[in-house]
Design a protein around this motif. Structure first.
Motif, PDB file in Angstrom:
ATOM      1  N   PRO A   6       0.784  -1.234   0.000  1.00  0.00           N
ATOM      2  CA  PRO A   6       0.000   0.000   0.000  1.00  0.00           C
ATOM      3  C   PRO A   6       0.817   1.287   0.000  1.00  0.00           C
ATOM      4  O   PRO A   6       0.332   2.312  -0.425  1.00  0.00           O
ATOM      5  CB  PRO A   6      -0.814  -0.105   1.291  1.00  0.00           C
ATOM      6  N   PHE A   7       2.062   1.238   0.456  1.00  0.00           N
ATOM      7  CA  PHE A   7       2.812   2.475   0.604  1.00  0.00           C
ATOM      8  C   PHE A   7       3.539   2.814  -0.688  1.00  0.00           C
ATOM      9  O   PHE A   7       4.120   1.963  -1.345  1.00  0.00           O
ATOM     10  CB  PHE A   7       3.794   2.363   1.769  1.00  0.00           C
ATOM     11  N   GLY A   8       3.512   4.094  -1.052  1.00  0.00           N
ATOM     12  CA  GLY A   8       4.157   4.540  -2.272  1.00  0.00           C
ATOM     13  C   GLY A   8       3.304   4.356  -3.509  1.00  0.00           C
ATOM     14  O   GLY A   8       3.762   4.559  -4.624  1.00  0.00           O
ATOM     15  N   ARG A   9       2.053   3.962  -3.333  1.00  0.00           N
ATOM     16  CA  ARG A   9       1.139   3.751  -4.458  1.00  0.00           C
ATOM     17  C   ARG A   9      -0.123   4.559  -4.218  1.00  0.00           C
ATOM     18  O   ARG A   9      -0.473   4.881  -3.087  1.00  0.00           O
ATOM     19  CB  ARG A   9       0.799   2.280  -4.610  1.00  0.00           C
ATOM     20  N   ASP A  10      -0.783   4.859  -5.308  1.00  0.00           N
ATOM     21  CA  ASP A  10      -2.033   5.597  -5.198  1.00  0.00           C
ATOM     22  C   ASP A  10      -2.984   5.144  -6.299  1.00  0.00           C
ATOM     23  O   ASP A  10      -2.588   4.440  -7.214  1.00  0.00           O
ATOM     24  CB  ASP A  10      -1.792   7.105  -5.302  1.00  0.00           C
ATOM     25  N   VAL A  11      -4.212   5.573  -6.204  1.00  0.00           N
ATOM     26  CA  VAL A  11      -5.253   5.174  -7.137  1.00  0.00           C
ATOM     27  C   VAL A  11      -5.549   6.344  -8.067  1.00  0.00           C
ATOM     28  O   VAL A  11      -5.719   7.479  -7.626  1.00  0.00           O
ATOM     29  CB  VAL A  11      -6.532   4.768  -6.379  1.00  0.00           C
ATOM     30  N   VAL A  12      -5.592   6.051  -9.353  1.00  0.00           N
ATOM     31  CA  VAL A  12      -5.883   7.080 -10.351  1.00  0.00           C
ATOM     32  C   VAL A  12      -6.860   6.491 -11.364  1.00  0.00           C
ATOM     33  O   VAL A  12      -6.858   5.288 -11.613  1.00  0.00           O
ATOM     34  CB  VAL A  12      -4.569   7.567 -11.020  1.00  0.00           C
ATOM     35  N   ILE A  59       1.572   3.490  16.062  1.00  0.00           N
ATOM     36  CA  ILE A  59       2.106   2.638  15.003  1.00  0.00           C
ATOM     37  C   ILE A  59       1.029   2.322  13.968  1.00  0.00           C
ATOM     38  O   ILE A  59       1.314   2.155  12.780  1.00  0.00           O
ATOM     39  CB  ILE A  59       2.686   1.339  15.609  1.00  0.00           C
ATOM     40  N   GLY A  60      -0.218   2.279  14.365  1.00  0.00           N
ATOM     41  CA  GLY A  60      -1.294   1.921  13.460  1.00  0.00           C
ATOM     42  C   GLY A  60      -1.799   3.057  12.589  1.00  0.00           C
ATOM     43  O   GLY A  60      -2.555   2.819  11.645  1.00  0.00           O
ATOM     44  N   ILE A  61      -1.385   4.297  12.846  1.00  0.00           N
ATOM     45  CA  ILE A  61      -1.908   5.435  12.084  1.00  0.00           C
ATOM     46  C   ILE A  61      -1.622   5.315  10.585  1.00  0.00           C
ATOM     47  O   ILE A  61      -2.531   5.493   9.768  1.00  0.00           O
ATOM     48  CB  ILE A  61      -1.406   6.766  12.674  1.00  0.00           C
ATOM     49  N   PRO A  62      -0.385   4.994  10.144  1.00  0.00           N
ATOM     50  CA  PRO A  62      -0.176   4.854   8.695  1.00  0.00           C
ATOM     51  C   PRO A  62      -1.018   3.737   8.077  1.00  0.00           C
ATOM     52  O   PRO A  62      -1.507   3.873   6.954  1.00  0.00           O
ATOM     53  CB  PRO A  62       1.313   4.537   8.571  1.00  0.00           C
ATOM     54  N   LEU A  63      -1.209   2.660   8.810  1.00  0.00           N
ATOM     55  CA  LEU A  63      -2.049   1.573   8.309  1.00  0.00           C
ATOM     56  C   LEU A  63      -3.517   1.983   8.250  1.00  0.00           C
ATOM     57  O   LEU A  63      -4.250   1.589   7.349  1.00  0.00           O
ATOM     58  CB  LEU A  63      -1.870   0.337   9.176  1.00  0.00           C
ATOM     59  N   GLY A  64      -3.943   2.798   9.212  1.00  0.00           N
ATOM     60  CA  GLY A  64      -5.305   3.318   9.193  1.00  0.00           C
ATOM     61  C   GLY A  64      -5.540   4.227   7.994  1.00  0.00           C
ATOM     62  O   GLY A  64      -6.601   4.180   7.365  1.00  0.00           O
ATOM     63  N   LEU A  65      -4.554   5.045   7.670  1.00  0.00           N
ATOM     64  CA  LEU A  65      -4.671   5.902   6.485  1.00  0.00           C
ATOM     65  C   LEU A  65      -4.795   5.074   5.211  1.00  0.00           C
ATOM     66  O   LEU A  65      -5.562   5.412   4.305  1.00  0.00           O
ATOM     67  CB  LEU A  65      -3.473   6.840   6.398  1.00  0.00           C
ATOM     68  N   GLN A  66      -4.058   3.978   5.142  1.00  0.00           N
ATOM     69  CA  GLN A  66      -4.159   3.102   3.973  1.00  0.00           C
ATOM     70  C   GLN A  66      -5.525   2.421   3.926  1.00  0.00           C
ATOM     71  O   GLN A  66      -6.060   2.180   2.851  1.00  0.00           O
ATOM     72  CB  GLN A  66      -3.035   2.061   3.987  1.00  0.00           C
ATOM     73  N   ASP A  67      -6.086   2.108   5.090  1.00  0.00           N
ATOM     74  CA  ASP A  67      -7.430   1.533   5.118  1.00  0.00           C
ATOM     75  C   ASP A  67      -8.447   2.518   4.548  1.00  0.00           C
ATOM     76  O   ASP A  67      -9.372   2.121   3.845  1.00  0.00           O
ATOM     77  CB  ASP A  67      -7.828   1.154   6.544  1.00  0.00           C
ATOM     78  N   PHE A  68      -8.287   3.808   4.848  1.00  0.00           N
ATOM     79  CA  PHE A  68      -9.202   4.803   4.301  1.00  0.00           C
ATOM     80  C   PHE A  68      -9.051   4.905   2.792  1.00  0.00           C
ATOM     81  O   PHE A  68     -10.026   5.102   2.068  1.00  0.00           O
ATOM     82  CB  PHE A  68      -8.982   6.158   4.962  1.00  0.00           C
TER      83      PHE A  68
END
Length: 106
Positions: A6-12, A59-68
């Motif tokens: 999930p990190f370093g990638r985005d949806v377009v 520690i879970g905040i970056p993972l939570g952002l990816q969940d959103f």
């Protein structure tokens, strides 16, 4: 792919990535997304709830952002592509340059 790395990638959107869109594919994507909506809503709600739970720890905040981010793509996935952030920025820049050139021509 976004769930695995999930990190370093985005949806377009596909249209934004390629710079062109056809009416036939747009209609197909709309119909497919409407059919997908009930299933996507369940996935999106579960990602939002899991994202909120991940915000309990630092520690879970970056993972939570990816969940959103996953919740957003879960609702309407047809016509979207997962790309690196660099490719997304390059595609948006190229589209902006093309729009600027079209405006200058008149």
């Amino acid at each position: 792919m976004l769930s695995l790395w999930p990190f370093g990638r985005d949806v377009v959107s596909h249209a934004e990535l390629t710079g062109k869109s056809s009416a036939g594919l747009t209609l197909f994507r709309l119909i497919a997304n409407i059919i997908w909506l009930p299933f996507g809503a369940i996935l999106a709600i579960s990602h939002v709830l899991h994202g909120c739970l991940m915000f309990v720890t630092i520690i879970g905040i970056p993972l939570g952002l990816q969940d959103f981010k996953l919740a957003g793509i879960s609702l309407f996935p047809v016509g979207k592509r997962v790309v690196t952030k660099e490719l997304m920025a390059a595609a948006r820049s190229a589209n902006a340059q093309a729009q600027l050139a079209a405006l200058r021509q008149g």
